[in-house]
Design a protein around this motif. Structure first.
Motif, PDB file in Angstrom:
ATOM      1  N   GLU A 108      51.391  41.419  -6.009  1.00 17.25           N
ATOM      2  CA  GLU A 108      51.069  40.717  -4.768  1.00 17.25           C
ATOM      3  C   GLU A 108      49.952  41.438  -4.012  1.00 17.25           C
ATOM      4  O   GLU A 108      49.104  40.803  -3.376  1.00 17.25           O
ATOM      5  N   THR A 109      49.950  42.768  -4.081  1.00 15.18           N
ATOM      6  CA  THR A 109      48.867  43.532  -3.454  1.00 15.18           C
ATOM      7  C   THR A 109      47.541  43.205  -4.113  1.00 15.18           C
ATOM      8  O   THR A 109      46.520  42.999  -3.431  1.00 15.18           O
ATOM      9  N   GLN A 110      47.527  43.125  -5.431  1.00 12.84           N
ATOM     10  CA  GLN A 110      46.290  42.781  -6.136  1.00 12.84           C
ATOM     11  C   GLN A 110      45.795  41.396  -5.740  1.00 12.84           C
ATOM     12  O   GLN A 110      44.589  41.186  -5.554  1.00 12.84           O
ATOM     13  N   LYS A 111      46.708  40.441  -5.586  1.00 13.62           N
ATOM     14  CA  LYS A 111      46.302  39.091  -5.178  1.00 13.62           C
ATOM     15  C   LYS A 111      45.631  39.106  -3.808  1.00 13.62           C
ATOM     16  O   LYS A 111      44.619  38.418  -3.587  1.00 13.62           O
ATOM     17  N   LEU A 112      46.166  39.889  -2.881  1.00 15.67           N
ATOM     18  CA  LEU A 112      45.550  39.960  -1.553  1.00 15.67           C
ATOM     19  C   LEU A 112      44.202  40.669  -1.618  1.00 15.67           C
ATOM     20  O   LEU A 112      43.264  40.302  -0.903  1.00 15.67           O
ATOM     21  N   LEU A 113      44.080  41.670  -2.469  1.00 15.32           N
ATOM     22  CA  LEU A 113      42.790  42.340  -2.639  1.00 15.32           C
ATOM     23  C   LEU A 113      41.759  41.361  -3.212  1.00 15.32           C
ATOM     24  O   LEU A 113      40.595  41.351  -2.781  1.00 15.32           O
ATOM     25  N   GLU A 114      42.173  40.560  -4.170  1.00 14.51           N
ATOM     26  CA  GLU A 114      41.257  39.568  -4.730  1.00 14.51           C
ATOM     27  C   GLU A 114      40.852  38.542  -3.677  1.00 14.51           C
ATOM     28  O   GLU A 114      39.700  38.096  -3.642  1.00 14.51           O
ATOM     29  N   ALA A 115      41.793  38.197  -2.804  1.00 17.23           N
ATOM     30  CA  ALA A 115      41.457  37.289  -1.706  1.00 17.23           C
ATOM     31  C   ALA A 115      40.466  37.934  -0.750  1.00 17.23           C
ATOM     32  O   ALA A 115      39.564  37.270  -0.227  1.00 17.23           O
ATOM     33  N   ALA A 116      40.620  39.235  -0.515  1.00 19.77           N
ATOM     34  CA  ALA A 116      39.696  39.951   0.361  1.00 19.77           C
ATOM     35  C   ALA A 116      38.307  40.038  -0.259  1.00 19.77           C
ATOM     36  O   ALA A 116      37.294  39.968   0.445  1.00 19.77           O
ATOM     37  N   VAL A 117      38.232  40.189  -1.572  1.00 21.43           N
ATOM     38  CA  VAL A 117      36.934  40.181  -2.266  1.00 21.43           C
ATOM     39  C   VAL A 117      36.302  38.794  -2.151  1.00 21.43           C
ATOM     40  O   VAL A 117      35.108  38.664  -1.846  1.00 21.43           O
ATOM     41  N   ARG A 175      34.754  38.144   1.006  1.00 20.05           N
ATOM     42  CA  ARG A 175      33.644  39.066   1.231  1.00 20.05           C
ATOM     43  C   ARG A 175      33.979  40.128   2.277  1.00 20.05           C
ATOM     44  O   ARG A 175      33.112  40.648   2.958  1.00 20.05           O
ATOM     45  N   GLU A 176      35.277  40.440   2.379  1.00 21.58           N
ATOM     46  CA  GLU A 176      35.698  41.582   3.198  1.00 21.58           C
ATOM     47  C   GLU A 176      35.572  42.884   2.413  1.00 21.58           C
ATOM     48  O   GLU A 176      35.339  43.944   2.991  1.00 21.58           O
ATOM     49  N   LEU A 177      35.782  42.779   1.097  1.00 21.11           N
ATOM     50  CA  LEU A 177      35.669  43.929   0.216  1.00 21.11           C
ATOM     51  C   LEU A 177      34.604  43.669  -0.839  1.00 21.11           C
ATOM     52  O   LEU A 177      34.356  42.518  -1.222  1.00 21.11           O
ATOM     53  N   ARG A 178      33.994  44.736  -1.314  1.00 18.39           N
ATOM     54  CA  ARG A 178      33.078  44.639  -2.441  1.00 18.39           C
ATOM     55  C   ARG A 178      33.869  44.338  -3.708  1.00 18.39           C
ATOM     56  O   ARG A 178      35.057  44.651  -3.811  1.00 18.39           O
ATOM     57  N   ALA A 179      33.195  43.767  -4.701  1.00 17.46           N
ATOM     58  CA  ALA A 179      33.829  43.546  -5.997  1.00 17.46           C
ATOM     59  C   ALA A 179      34.278  44.892  -6.567  1.00 17.46           C
ATOM     60  O   ALA A 179      33.528  45.876  -6.532  1.00 17.46           O
ATOM     61  N   CYS A 180      35.510  44.953  -7.049  1.00 18.16           N
ATOM     62  CA  CYS A 180      36.061  46.218  -7.533  1.00 18.16           C
ATOM     63  C   CYS A 180      37.183  45.926  -8.510  1.00 18.16           C
ATOM     64  O   CYS A 180      37.559  44.768  -8.741  1.00 18.16           O
ATOM     65  N   ASP A 181      37.731  46.981  -9.081  1.00 15.14           N
ATOM     66  CA  ASP A 181      38.881  46.860  -9.966  1.00 15.14           C
ATOM     67  C   ASP A 181      40.120  46.726  -9.091  1.00 15.14           C
ATOM     68  O   ASP A 181      40.715  47.716  -8.655  1.00 15.14           O
ATOM     69  N   THR A 182      40.500  45.491  -8.806  1.00 22.47           N
ATOM     70  CA  THR A 182      41.595  45.256  -7.857  1.00 22.47           C
ATOM     71  C   THR A 182      42.939  45.728  -8.402  1.00 22.47           C
ATOM     72  O   THR A 182      43.820  46.105  -7.634  1.00 22.47           O
ATOM     73  N   LEU A 222      41.530  54.854   2.547  1.00 26.07           N
ATOM     74  CA  LEU A 222      41.393  54.482   1.140  1.00 26.07           C
ATOM     75  C   LEU A 222      40.468  53.280   0.971  1.00 26.07           C
ATOM     76  O   LEU A 222      39.636  53.253   0.047  1.00 26.07           O
ATOM     77  N   LEU A 223      40.590  52.293   1.839  1.00 27.83           N
ATOM     78  CA  LEU A 223      39.843  51.047   1.687  1.00 27.83           C
ATOM     79  C   LEU A 223      38.429  51.110   2.256  1.00 27.83           C
ATOM     80  O   LEU A 223      37.598  50.270   1.918  1.00 27.83           O
ATOM     81  N   ALA A 224      38.155  52.103   3.097  1.00 25.78           N
ATOM     82  CA  ALA A 224      36.849  52.164   3.767  1.00 25.78           C
ATOM     83  C   ALA A 224      35.666  52.086   2.798  1.00 25.78           C
ATOM     84  O   ALA A 224      34.714  51.331   3.052  1.00 25.78           O
ATOM     85  N   PRO A 225      35.649  52.810   1.684  1.00 25.25           N
ATOM     86  CA  PRO A 225      34.486  52.737   0.793  1.00 25.25           C
ATOM     87  C   PRO A 225      34.303  51.378   0.124  1.00 25.25           C
ATOM     88  O   PRO A 225      33.221  51.089  -0.398  1.00 25.25           O
ATOM     89  N   TYR A 226      35.329  50.570   0.112  1.00 24.13           N
ATOM     90  CA  TYR A 226      35.260  49.271  -0.539  1.00 24.13           C
ATOM     91  C   TYR A 226      34.835  48.150   0.406  1.00 24.13           C
ATOM     92  O   TYR A 226      34.552  47.039  -0.040  1.00 24.13           O
ATOM     93  N   LYS A 227      34.808  48.436   1.709  1.00 27.19           N
ATOM     94  CA  LYS A 227      34.522  47.385   2.688  1.00 27.19           C
ATOM     95  C   LYS A 227      33.045  47.023   2.704  1.00 27.19           C
ATOM     96  O   LYS A 227      32.174  47.882   2.550  1.00 27.19           O
ATOM     97  N   ARG A 228      32.787  45.771   2.904  1.00 26.05           N
ATOM     98  CA  ARG A 228      31.411  45.319   3.095  1.00 26.05           C
ATOM     99  C   ARG A 228      31.000  45.623   4.524  1.00 26.05           C
ATOM    100  O   ARG A 228      31.774  45.412   5.462  1.00 26.05           O
ATOM    101  N   ARG A 229      29.818  46.107   4.704  1.00 25.24           N
ATOM    102  CA  ARG A 229      29.328  46.463   6.044  1.00 25.24           C
ATOM    103  C   ARG A 229      29.316  45.232   6.937  1.00 25.24           C
ATOM    104  O   ARG A 229      28.859  44.165   6.564  1.00 25.24           O
ATOM    105  N   GLY A 230      29.843  45.410   8.137  1.00 26.52           N
ATOM    106  CA  GLY A 230      29.825  44.333   9.115  1.00 26.52           C
ATOM    107  C   GLY A 230      30.973  43.372   9.000  1.00 26.52           C
ATOM    108  O   GLY A 230      31.104  42.453   9.800  1.00 26.52           O
ATOM    109  N   ARG A 231      31.829  43.582   7.982  1.00 28.34           N
ATOM    110  CA  ARG A 231      32.971  42.693   7.826  1.00 28.34           C
ATOM    111  C   ARG A 231      34.169  43.220   8.594  1.00 28.34           C
ATOM    112  O   ARG A 231      34.075  44.217   9.318  1.00 28.34           O
ATOM    113  N   PHE A 232      35.316  42.586   8.427  1.00 22.17           N
ATOM    114  CA  PHE A 232      36.518  42.931   9.192  1.00 22.17           C
ATOM    115  C   PHE A 232      36.847  44.406   9.066  1.00 22.17           C
ATOM    116  O   PHE A 232      36.794  44.992   7.997  1.00 22.17           O
TER     117      PHE A 232
END
Length: 200
Positions: free
Chosen positions: A132-141, A144-151, A188-198
């Motif tokens: 379920e965590t991975q699904k929410l990470l994929e939703a965040a990608v 465009r809240e997160l950069r594309a990554c290995d969710t 942990l999530l800071a490096p994955y965030k897109r600049r200017g997003r949530f």
């Protein structure tokens, strides 16, 4: 005639058991403790669950199925997938609001790791939480809240950081466990965030 008193449901008894588990270790917890908390007599617990082990197994069995429901509620509450993820983990710290409750939780975890019946249920819970965590990470990608990554890998890291933050808080005892989890997940999530997003 006065109405017949409403029978206490199994769900109410299991919720009462969870509250007692915060205050009592596995060796300390008794059916009498749970009966008092639930407002029933010990015989009711024996009739429905057989033994203390049976009662604790029944509590444990509720966990895997509850995970998707918790995530669905978070998705409905927050428009941002990233905020839903962080706040969900923060809210889940309520099971161990004190270091003593954390210690008791670890004592029950020992049972989960050594008893095959408990372990199978706990493994299913952990897998459900990871998925379920991975699904929410994929939703965040996708949002465009997160950069594309290995969710999948990030979901595992989130589980590790969450558990470590709670344990560290119980040792250091500074601030609240919720604050520790929120801070460490944000780091942990800071490096994955897109600049200017949530910003969670």
């Amino acid at each position: 005639m006065s109405p017949r008193p409403r029978q206490t449901s199994d769900a109410e008894i299991l919720a009462a058991t969870g509250r007692v588990m915060q205050r009592r270790s596995p060796s300390q917890l008794t059916l009498a403790d749970v009966a008092r908390e639930a407002g029933v007599v010990p015989a009711t617990l024996i009739q429905r669950f057989g033994t203390k082990r049976g009662l604790l197994l029944a509590v444990c069995r509720t966990a895997p199925g509850a995970v998707p429901q918790q995530f669905a509620a978070a998705r409905a509450k927050y428009a941002s997938p990233l905020k839903a993820l962080i706040e969900l983990y923060v809210e889940c710290t309520c099971f161990a609001p004190t270091p003593e409750a954390m210690a008791n939780g670890l004592a029950y975890l020992q049972i989960d790791l050594t008893d095959p019946d408990f372990h199978a249920i706990t493994l299913a819970q952990f897998r459900a939480l990871r998925d379920e965590t991975q699904k929410l990470l994929e939703a965040a990608v996708a949002a465009r809240e997160l950069r594309a990554c290995d969710t999948a890998a990030l979901a595992r890291l989130i589980q590790h950081v969450n558990g470590g933050a709670m344990l560290s808080w119980a040792v250091y005892r500074q601030g609240s466990v919720a604050a520790w989890v929120r801070r460490d997940l944000q780091a942990l999530l800071a490096p994955y965030k897109r600049r200017g997003r949530f910003t969670a």
